[in-house]
Design a protein around this motif. Structure first.
Motif, PDB file in Angstrom:
ATOM      1  N   ASP A 261      11.522 -39.475 -32.758  1.00 55.81           N
ATOM      2  CA  ASP A 261      10.415 -39.722 -33.689  1.00 55.81           C
ATOM      3  C   ASP A 261       9.420 -40.743 -33.161  1.00 55.81           C
ATOM      4  OD1 ASP A 261      12.367 -41.798 -33.985  1.00 55.81           O
ATOM      5  OD2 ASP A 261      11.415 -42.382 -35.876  1.00 55.81           O
ATOM      6  N   GLN A 262       9.729 -41.371 -32.033  1.00 51.66           N
ATOM      7  CA  GLN A 262       8.805 -42.351 -31.461  1.00 51.66           C
ATOM      8  C   GLN A 262       8.151 -41.773 -30.208  1.00 51.66           C
ATOM      9  OE1 GLN A 262       9.887 -46.520 -31.400  1.00 51.66           O
ATOM     10  NE2 GLN A 262      11.733 -46.096 -32.610  1.00 51.66           N
ATOM     11  N   GLN A 263       6.830 -41.736 -30.217  1.00 58.05           N
ATOM     12  CA  GLN A 263       6.093 -41.151 -29.108  1.00 58.05           C
ATOM     13  C   GLN A 263       6.376 -41.874 -27.793  1.00 58.05           C
ATOM     14  OE1 GLN A 263       3.939 -38.281 -29.373  1.00 58.05           O
ATOM     15  NE2 GLN A 263       4.306 -38.423 -27.168  1.00 58.05           N
ATOM     16  N   SER A 264       6.602 -43.185 -27.865  1.00 55.59           N
ATOM     17  CA  SER A 264       6.870 -43.942 -26.641  1.00 55.59           C
ATOM     18  C   SER A 264       8.145 -43.455 -25.957  1.00 55.59           C
ATOM     19  CB  SER A 264       6.981 -45.438 -26.948  1.00 55.59           C
ATOM     20  OG  SER A 264       8.047 -45.691 -27.862  1.00 55.59           O
ATOM     21  N   HIS A 265       9.164 -43.085 -26.735  1.00 57.31           N
ATOM     22  CA  HIS A 265      10.400 -42.575 -26.162  1.00 57.31           C
ATOM     23  C   HIS A 265      10.205 -41.175 -25.581  1.00 57.31           C
ATOM     24  CE1 HIS A 265      12.895 -45.393 -28.956  1.00 57.31           C
ATOM     25  NE2 HIS A 265      12.406 -46.018 -27.893  1.00 57.31           N
ATOM     26  N   VAL A 281       8.886 -35.821 -33.030  1.00 55.66           N
ATOM     27  CA  VAL A 281       9.108 -35.477 -34.435  1.00 55.66           C
ATOM     28  C   VAL A 281       8.284 -36.468 -35.271  1.00 55.66           C
ATOM     29  CG1 VAL A 281      10.819 -35.154 -36.262  1.00 55.66           C
ATOM     30  CG2 VAL A 281      11.430 -34.673 -33.877  1.00 55.66           C
ATOM     31  N   PRO A 282       7.094 -36.098 -35.726  1.00 58.16           N
ATOM     32  CA  PRO A 282       6.207 -37.048 -36.419  1.00 58.16           C
ATOM     33  C   PRO A 282       6.609 -37.267 -37.868  1.00 58.16           C
ATOM     34  CG  PRO A 282       5.147 -34.915 -36.275  1.00 58.16           C
ATOM     35  CD  PRO A 282       6.455 -34.790 -35.547  1.00 58.16           C
ATOM     36  N   PHE A 283       7.726 -37.955 -38.024  1.00 56.37           N
ATOM     37  CA  PHE A 283       8.291 -38.176 -39.349  1.00 56.37           C
ATOM     38  C   PHE A 283       8.615 -39.647 -39.534  1.00 56.37           C
ATOM     39  CE2 PHE A 283      12.270 -38.810 -41.738  1.00 56.37           C
ATOM     40  CZ  PHE A 283      11.894 -38.342 -42.992  1.00 56.37           C
ATOM     41  N   GLY A 284       8.440 -40.149 -40.737  1.00 53.18           N
ATOM     42  CA  GLY A 284       8.925 -41.470 -41.090  1.00 53.18           C
ATOM     43  C   GLY A 284       7.995 -42.609 -40.768  1.00 53.18           C
ATOM     44  N   VAL A 285       8.538 -43.825 -40.903  1.00 48.92           N
ATOM     45  CA  VAL A 285       7.749 -45.043 -40.821  1.00 48.92           C
ATOM     46  C   VAL A 285       7.107 -45.252 -39.452  1.00 48.92           C
ATOM     47  CG1 VAL A 285       9.713 -46.499 -40.171  1.00 48.92           C
ATOM     48  CG2 VAL A 285       7.788 -47.512 -41.411  1.00 48.92           C
ATOM     49  N   CYS A 286       7.708 -44.732 -38.415  1.00 48.37           N
ATOM     50  CA  CYS A 286       7.144 -44.899 -37.065  1.00 48.37           C
ATOM     51  C   CYS A 286       5.894 -44.048 -36.866  1.00 48.37           C
ATOM     52  CB  CYS A 286       8.173 -44.522 -36.003  1.00 48.37           C
ATOM     53  SG  CYS A 286       9.530 -45.714 -35.865  1.00 48.37           S
ATOM     54  N   ASN A 287       5.607 -43.179 -37.809  1.00 44.30           N
ATOM     55  CA  ASN A 287       4.475 -42.276 -37.669  1.00 44.30           C
ATOM     56  C   ASN A 287       3.510 -42.358 -38.847  1.00 44.30           C
ATOM     57  OD1 ASN A 287       5.272 -40.532 -35.190  1.00 44.30           O
ATOM     58  ND2 ASN A 287       7.138 -40.636 -36.433  1.00 44.30           N
ATOM     59  N   ASN A 288       3.618 -43.424 -39.646  1.00 43.66           N
ATOM     60  CA  ASN A 288       2.698 -43.610 -40.764  1.00 43.66           C
ATOM     61  C   ASN A 288       1.328 -44.041 -40.272  1.00 43.66           C
ATOM     62  OD1 ASN A 288       4.728 -42.912 -42.501  1.00 43.66           O
ATOM     63  ND2 ASN A 288       5.237 -45.017 -43.103  1.00 43.66           N
TER      64      ASN A 288
END
Length: 288
Positions: A261-265, A281-288
């Motif tokens: 879910d983190q683009q950096s990873h 996976v653009p889901f959750g707080v890391c993608n708000n």
């Protein structure tokens, strides 16, 4: 995240009627050109899915032909030369939206290079990820290898929110306090269950799954393992990296696809030194 009711129903049906699990992939993810003669970033993954279908052929219900039904979603009317076994081609028209098609298809996984459509799919309750075009190394076809991050992918982002909003110390204490409390399912939980469903039916199954998470081996790791078991997420190998880079492990595993879910990873996985196909996976707080 509340898991898609349609996906849940599909898994229940699969347990009784053995209906195939649907994977929907757009032509822009599968091919670099619409005419379909240049392999795209999702190609090695779909090729490995084909291998699983071929390996397990003849071990299904009489009403079934494959474990995974591959649906190609395209806006083109051109003939597609792919060299892959595509079970259905879905041509998008102005009459229905993409979400209308996904509602009918009920996929456990939707892959595209378009982030907007992937976000829409996730919000509608479908497992989905954004593919980034990159060069890749041809991988061994003897097994399908799929790697998942934990929070925001297999699990909900509830713990990740604590970390983002209150820091590492609060996150650690939260996991200690809730060590025995199972996390809710994340957007790709149903796809992982589909893989495990197939694995259970073969003593030598050509599917291998991994979790590669930044969680540690203390309470946060224990909570993750309990969550996997409670939700029936059968994972073959788990790597708890305590915040260290995921690249070296991914390079060793060589998954056909890695979900995070983190683009950096994901970017780290796509790095030339790692060479792994990453899917965001653009889901959750890391993608708000």
């Amino acid at each position: 995240m509340n898991t898609s009711e349609t996906s849940r129903q599909q898994l229940k049906l699969s347990e009784s009627k053995m209906t195939p699990f649907t994977i929907a992939v757009t032509s822009c993810a599968l091919f670099r050109q619409e005419r379909g003669d240049i392999e795209g970033v999702a190609f090695p993954f779909i090729k490995a899915i084909n291998m699983v279908n071929q390996y397990t052929y003849g071990h299904m219900d009489q009403d079934m032909e494959v474990w995974f039904k591959i649906v190609l979603i395209t806006t083109s009317d051109q003939e597609i030369d792919h060299g892959l076994k595509i079970n259905q081609i879905c041509r998008i028209t102005a009459e229905k939206t993409l979400l209308d098609y996904l509602k009918d298809l009920k996929p456990v996984l939707y892959l595209s290079t378009d982030s907007h459509s992937v976000r829409e799919a996730i919000n509608a309750g479908h497992g989905a990820a954004v593919m980034s075009q990159t060069n890749y190394t041809e991988l061994s076809g003897d097994k399908l290898r799929v790697a998942f991050d934990g929070d925001g992918v297999l699990f909900s982002d509830e713990s990740e929110r604590v970390f983002k909003e209150r820091g590492l110390e609060a996150f650690i204490q939260n996991e200690v306090d809730l060590e025995g409390t199972v996390l809710n399912e994340g957007p790709l939980a149903e796809f992982a269950k589909a893989l495990f469903f197939i694995q259970k039916r073969f003593s030598k199954c050509p599917v291998r799954t991994y979790i590669v998470t930044s969680r540690g081996t203390g309470s946060s790791g224990i909570r993750a393992i309990k969550t996997l078991r409670e939700h029936g997420l059968g994972i073959d190998e788990a790597f708890f990296l305590c915040g260290t880079p995921k690249g070296p492990i991914l390079k060793a595993i060589e998954p056909h696809i890695f979900f995070d879910d983190q683009q950096s990873h994901v970017d780290n996985a796509l790095n030339v030194e790692c060479g792994v196909v990453g899917a965001h996976v653009p889901f959750g707080v890391c993608n708000n």
